[in-house]
Design a protein around this motif. Structure first.
Motif, PDB file in Angstrom:
ATOM      1  N   SER A  55      18.444  12.142 -32.631  1.00 37.40           N
ATOM      2  CA  SER A  55      19.726  12.811 -32.893  1.00 37.40           C
ATOM      3  C   SER A  55      19.581  14.335 -32.869  1.00 37.40           C
ATOM      4  CB  SER A  55      20.296  12.372 -34.241  1.00 37.40           C
ATOM      5  OG  SER A  55      19.526  12.908 -35.292  1.00 37.40           O
ATOM      6  N   ARG A  56      18.371  14.837 -33.035  1.00 38.75           N
ATOM      7  CA  ARG A  56      18.144  16.285 -33.074  1.00 38.75           C
ATOM      8  C   ARG A  56      17.580  16.815 -31.762  1.00 38.75           C
ATOM      9  NH1 ARG A  56      18.650  18.168 -38.097  1.00 38.75           N
ATOM     10  NH2 ARG A  56      19.514  19.918 -36.922  1.00 38.75           N
ATOM     11  N   LEU A  57      17.411  15.935 -30.794  1.00 36.49           N
ATOM     12  CA  LEU A  57      16.764  16.326 -29.546  1.00 36.49           C
ATOM     13  C   LEU A  57      17.494  17.474 -28.849  1.00 36.49           C
ATOM     14  CD1 LEU A  57      14.587  15.789 -27.403  1.00 36.49           C
ATOM     15  CD2 LEU A  57      16.077  14.040 -26.427  1.00 36.49           C
ATOM     16  N   LEU A 102      16.956  13.730 -14.722  1.00 36.96           N
ATOM     17  CA  LEU A 102      16.312  12.619 -15.421  1.00 36.96           C
ATOM     18  C   LEU A 102      15.686  11.708 -14.378  1.00 36.96           C
ATOM     19  CD1 LEU A 102      18.922  11.596 -18.169  1.00 36.96           C
ATOM     20  CD2 LEU A 102      16.834  12.949 -18.464  1.00 36.96           C
ATOM     21  N   LEU A 103      14.461  11.312 -14.687  1.00 37.90           N
ATOM     22  CA  LEU A 103      13.712  10.405 -13.834  1.00 37.90           C
ATOM     23  C   LEU A 103      13.591   9.132 -14.664  1.00 37.90           C
ATOM     24  CD1 LEU A 103      12.134  10.270 -11.215  1.00 37.90           C
ATOM     25  CD2 LEU A 103      10.320  11.558 -12.299  1.00 37.90           C
ATOM     26  N   MET A 104      14.133   8.027 -14.146  1.00 40.60           N
ATOM     27  CA  MET A 104      14.243   6.821 -14.975  1.00 40.60           C
ATOM     28  C   MET A 104      13.599   5.628 -14.308  1.00 40.60           C
ATOM     29  SD  MET A 104      18.176   7.349 -16.120  1.00 40.60           S
ATOM     30  CE  MET A 104      18.562   8.340 -14.686  1.00 40.60           C
ATOM     31  N   GLU A 105      13.209   4.665 -15.123  1.00 46.00           N
ATOM     32  CA  GLU A 105      12.715   3.416 -14.561  1.00 46.00           C
ATOM     33  C   GLU A 105      13.210   2.267 -15.428  1.00 46.00           C
ATOM     34  OE1 GLU A 105       8.896   3.495 -12.285  1.00 46.00           O
ATOM     35  OE2 GLU A 105       8.329   1.984 -13.763  1.00 46.00           O
ATOM     36  N   PHE A 106      13.600   1.205 -14.757  1.00 45.59           N
ATOM     37  CA  PHE A 106      14.129   0.021 -15.441  1.00 45.59           C
ATOM     38  C   PHE A 106      13.241  -1.172 -15.123  1.00 45.59           C
ATOM     39  CE2 PHE A 106      17.545   2.901 -14.259  1.00 45.59           C
ATOM     40  CZ  PHE A 106      18.150   3.130 -15.481  1.00 45.59           C
ATOM     41  N   SER A 126      23.543  20.578 -16.588  1.00 47.68           N
ATOM     42  CA  SER A 126      22.809  21.350 -17.598  1.00 47.68           C
ATOM     43  C   SER A 126      21.829  20.437 -18.320  1.00 47.68           C
ATOM     44  CB  SER A 126      23.783  21.943 -18.615  1.00 47.68           C
ATOM     45  OG  SER A 126      24.294  20.899 -19.425  1.00 47.68           O
ATOM     46  N   ILE A 127      20.859  21.069 -18.993  1.00 51.88           N
ATOM     47  CA  ILE A 127      19.916  20.297 -19.804  1.00 51.88           C
ATOM     48  C   ILE A 127      20.668  19.542 -20.889  1.00 51.88           C
ATOM     49  CG2 ILE A 127      18.061  20.542 -21.486  1.00 51.88           C
ATOM     50  CD1 ILE A 127      16.822  22.649 -19.810  1.00 51.88           C
ATOM     51  N   ALA A 128      21.694  20.195 -21.448  1.00 59.17           N
ATOM     52  CA  ALA A 128      22.454  19.546 -22.511  1.00 59.17           C
ATOM     53  C   ALA A 128      23.047  18.228 -22.022  1.00 59.17           C
ATOM     54  CB  ALA A 128      23.559  20.479 -23.010  1.00 59.17           C
ATOM     55  N   ASP A 129      23.599  18.222 -20.828  1.00 57.38           N
ATOM     56  CA  ASP A 129      24.189  16.992 -20.302  1.00 57.38           C
ATOM     57  C   ASP A 129      23.136  15.899 -20.121  1.00 57.38           C
ATOM     58  OD1 ASP A 129      26.950  17.761 -20.019  1.00 57.38           O
ATOM     59  OD2 ASP A 129      26.310  19.106 -18.408  1.00 57.38           O
ATOM     60  N   ALA A 130      21.994  16.296 -19.594  1.00 62.68           N
ATOM     61  CA  ALA A 130      20.923  15.311 -19.399  1.00 62.68           C
ATOM     62  C   ALA A 130      20.489  14.732 -20.739  1.00 62.68           C
ATOM     63  CB  ALA A 130      19.741  15.973 -18.684  1.00 62.68           C
ATOM     64  N   VAL A 131      20.297  15.619 -21.711  1.00 61.66           N
ATOM     65  CA  VAL A 131      19.792  15.167 -23.006  1.00 61.66           C
ATOM     66  C   VAL A 131      20.825  14.291 -23.716  1.00 61.66           C
ATOM     67  CG1 VAL A 131      19.124  15.962 -25.298  1.00 61.66           C
ATOM     68  CG2 VAL A 131      18.177  17.062 -23.276  1.00 61.66           C
ATOM     69  N   HIS A 132      22.090  14.646 -23.643  1.00 59.79           N
ATOM     70  CA  HIS A 132      23.099  13.816 -24.309  1.00 59.79           C
ATOM     71  C   HIS A 132      23.192  12.438 -23.659  1.00 59.79           C
ATOM     72  CE1 HIS A 132      24.431  16.522 -27.367  1.00 59.79           C
ATOM     73  NE2 HIS A 132      24.537  17.523 -26.498  1.00 59.79           N
ATOM     74  N   THR A 133      22.943  12.367 -22.382  1.00 61.03           N
ATOM     75  CA  THR A 133      22.870  11.058 -21.716  1.00 61.03           C
ATOM     76  C   THR A 133      21.763  10.208 -22.334  1.00 61.03           C
ATOM     77  OG1 THR A 133      23.682  11.995 -19.645  1.00 61.03           O
ATOM     78  CG2 THR A 133      22.472   9.918 -19.483  1.00 61.03           C
ATOM     79  N   VAL A 134      20.577  10.817 -22.476  1.00 59.69           N
ATOM     80  CA  VAL A 134      19.432  10.085 -23.026  1.00 59.69           C
ATOM     81  C   VAL A 134      19.720   9.607 -24.449  1.00 59.69           C
ATOM     82  CG1 VAL A 134      17.026  10.285 -23.729  1.00 59.69           C
ATOM     83  CG2 VAL A 134      17.800  11.349 -21.601  1.00 59.69           C
TER      84      VAL A 134
END
Lengths: 474, 474
Positions: A361-363, A289-293, A243-251
């Motif tokens: 925190s409000r994302l 999520l598309l990430m880069e390190f 879910s979007i919620a899971d992705a956002v809480h990860t971020v």
């Protein structure tokens, strides 16, 4: 003159100031073939990627030097005619529309990299240089310029709108990465703001005043940028979530832990579907999520491990890694094409793009409430977002022939912005105010602060010729 | 009115505006015991750490709230009397001197931390909170505020001068670490600039306009700061070098390689000698780099290894490590006490501190030429510097009773600033312009840019009551 309301797509109550024939004659005398009044040229310079429409400018001057810009502005000032700087036309907020008439100054021919100082990690460019061009021309130095708003915008335009994009979570925005500017003022004078020193306390921060002023205070004719050593190691990964919620809480957790992630982009399942269709990809049609390190090999490994652990806690599917430059380019190209992929998913449609940015925190609250509202509306939409900064974009897709669709989109946008402001956020993370967010700006900043902006504008541009009718009306 | 020349230590040709008795009466009526006209209080508020002198302000208002500040400014505006905000008096550039008369507003009682948002990495404070107090009060959150100019200055004062200091090489300056402000304008109105969002493109960057405006545009009454997770690992080290050139070339390479070093300070052999005497230390009396590394344990190790290798190539003696908080505090306290150690090394002396900042590639040239000149002059001096940013300070020690010593110091300062400007640098990296660098500012920024600053000042403060006579004269 009243501000356009948020519910009009044609810019209302514009005051088309007269452009005297004598000015056009004077421009043609000074600029010859560098000045065009051909309708096609004017129309191309009178629109951008926004959904607004207005009559085109009366003429376009193709500036080839700072002196050209200064002379064009001086003539415009003499006749009290508006001047609108033009880069590549990638504004999403109507910055390029001649809502009060006037002339367009196209800076595309001022496209030289003027000096590279690799040992100081700086480069000085003309305003028409695009961000990709900067990186192409400095490739041999082992340095790069990180700011990446998606579009291959000009450095002048990116400065004028305080652009940012995918790398900002680690490298900051144009605010943080411009050392100094050369600017043609409203009277046609040429000034410099700042030096090549990395920091300074010498006087008012004129550089930052022009960054984000959207052409309303002057025309940027030179920009000195900060560069960064290319990271020893770069890894990109995609990870899908239930879910979007899971992705956002990860971020949120990644940011709160201080992981120096270089990019972390949310793409919702709608956007993934559109991108798959457009770019012939087979990404899993789930929020992603598309990430880069970036870092040393050990540092990148360390960051990736932390993020993988957090993602797993939130149901994230195994990372898919892209470590070769080609794989990475393919992924980021897909991300950057999301907007066009979306437009193509509904033939003939236009997109209204939101641009709120909230404290991290409000994302989740802000995003999820807005997703619920958008789902209920029935209007097609997609979400992409620089979520590491708390910034995300809904794109509402509407049929321009159906006013009720625009109304729905504007209602959703309005509700989203109100929500973001209540949460201590901003109506515009990176696109600027332009025509569309003038009312929101007053709500966000307060009448007193906007009046202070107007006071500065009046003082520096007493004839109100520099891109008038943008940010606020006078 | 003429600008003070760089060669006067008494501020010349000051225009002491009249402070009418009616204003003092009105202030006493409004503020009671919060308003003092006692000479000792006024004198304490009429000086700072600069070597300037001027008559004290006519009264001091001890503000306890934004409303207090607004009311004091409104009364001052009514009588067209200057207002000078006061934090702890640690300015080095004469910011606090009542060169045109007026009243001082002491913000020291506005010293509350208003809200901590650990999950957003932000804190909102009143302007009289000092940087050490911020870090004390947020200790339990695992976060910290990195900006450290040495003095335990107030956050309001640090904002007003765009301060930075030892950690700026990694964490940036006040420019980069203030999210938003509350400000009392010249008319006594209260406005807010910015939100708690990490980035924004919504309108002119009023936050950055006030950061570094040295009290000349308004009084800062609230500041929202960015915080950072305390690094998992911190290591500090000192390393001595055979010459300043060797130390500086080490720093240049470290920066050019992009090592994310948190602090890298140069202390010349004179400063080491003075610090040893003052702090009862036994540091090797050679040019020295004082460094700090922040990150994961592996990251810190990696950084330190790279730096040790570079240092060894330049004759650096084996690193001495300080890994416990107590050892680190002792080292940094010694560094921060360098100024006072120097003052005590020559009883009765005053110091003139330079503040140039140059692009890193020119650091060695700029520093070494200036060392040669200082050595030739015979005047005692010391050097400390945030060399990772290209910023360093000569402190010339002079006997105030000997005008020729001041002349020598000013000549050296002048030559140094001219050199830095020729190299693309700035006259002030972090102290501000104040009284001492007004002429330099014109040389650096150009008459046009300074005139633009004046235009903004006139527009926002038409009665010229906000800390007049600083940065520029009108």
């Amino acid at each position: 003159m009243n501000a356009p309301t948020a519910h009009n797509h044609l810019v209302p109550e514009i005051r088309q100031r007269e452009v005297p024939a004598a000015l056009i004659d004077a421009l043609k005398a000074r600029f010859g073939a560098q000045c065009s009044t051909a309708l096609a040229v004017r129309e191309q310079h009178g629109r951008d990627e926004s959904s607004f429409e207005a009559p085109p400018p009366a003429a376009v001057v193709f500036a080839e030097s700072t002196q050209d810009v200064a002379d064009a502005v001086k003539l415009a000032s003499q006749y009290e005619v508006p001047v609108i700087p033009f880069g590549v036309g990638s504004s999403l907020e109507g910055h390029l529309l001649a809502v009060q008439g006037g002339i367009s100054i196209d800076l595309g021919r001022m496209n030289k990299v003027l000096s590279v100082n690799p040992e100081d990690l700086t480069v000085t460019v003309q305003p028409g240089v695009t961000r990709k061009q900067v990186n192409d021309e400095i490739k041999s130095t082992g340095l790069f310029f990180p700011i990446d708003p998606g579009a291959d915008a000009t450095i002048g335009g990116m400065s004028a709108t305080r652009a940012s994009g995918t790398n900002a979570v680690r490298y900051g925005t144009m605010r943080d990465n411009v050392l100094s500017l050369e600017v043609v003022t409203a009277s046609g004078e040429v000034i410099r703001t700042g030096t090549r020193a990395k920091k300074s306390s010498a006087g008012y921060d004129l550089t930052r005043l022009f960054i984000g002023s959207e052409g309303t205070l002057g025309v940027i004719t030179e920009v000195t940028l900060r560069l960064y050593p290319l990271p020893e190691a770069i890894s990109a990964a995609v990870c899908s979530f239930p879910s979007i919620a899971d992705a956002v809480h990860t971020v949120i957790q990644v940011i709160q832990l201080g992981v120096p992630i270089a990019r972390v982009e949310l793409i919702d399942q709608n956007a993934v579907r559109m991108v798959n269709a457009h770019s012939k990809l087979a990404l899993r049609e789930e929020p992603m999520l598309l990430m880069e390190f970036h870092g040393s090999p050990a540092g990148v490994k360390e960051q990736a491990e932390v993020v993988q652990e957090i993602a797993a806690d939130h149901g994230g599917k195994a990372f898919e890694w892209a470590t070769t430059p080609e794989e990475r380019t393919r992924l980021w190209t897909a991300r950057h094409n999301a907007y066009f992929a979306a437009i193509q998913s509904k033939p003939g449609c236009r997109a209204i793009s939101t641009d709120t940015c909230v404290p991290i925190s409000r994302l989740a609250d802000c995003l999820l409430d807005s997703v619920r509202e958008a789902d209920e509306s029935g209007l097609p939409y997609f979400i992409v977002g620089h979520v590491g900064d708390g910034n995300f974009h809904f794109g509402y897709l509407l049929d321009p022939a159906k006013p009720q669709e625009r109304e729905v989109a504007e209602r959703l946008n309005h509700a989203l912005v109100s929500r973001a402001l209540e949460m201590g956020g901003t109506c515009s993370g990176e696109h600027g105010v332009g025509l569309h967010k003038m009312d929101f700006l007053v709500t966000e900043a307060g009448a007193g602060a906007v009046e202070m902006m107007r006071t500065i504008k009046r003082a520096l541009d007493p004839k109100n010729i520099m891109n008038p009718g943008k940010i606020f009306t006078l």
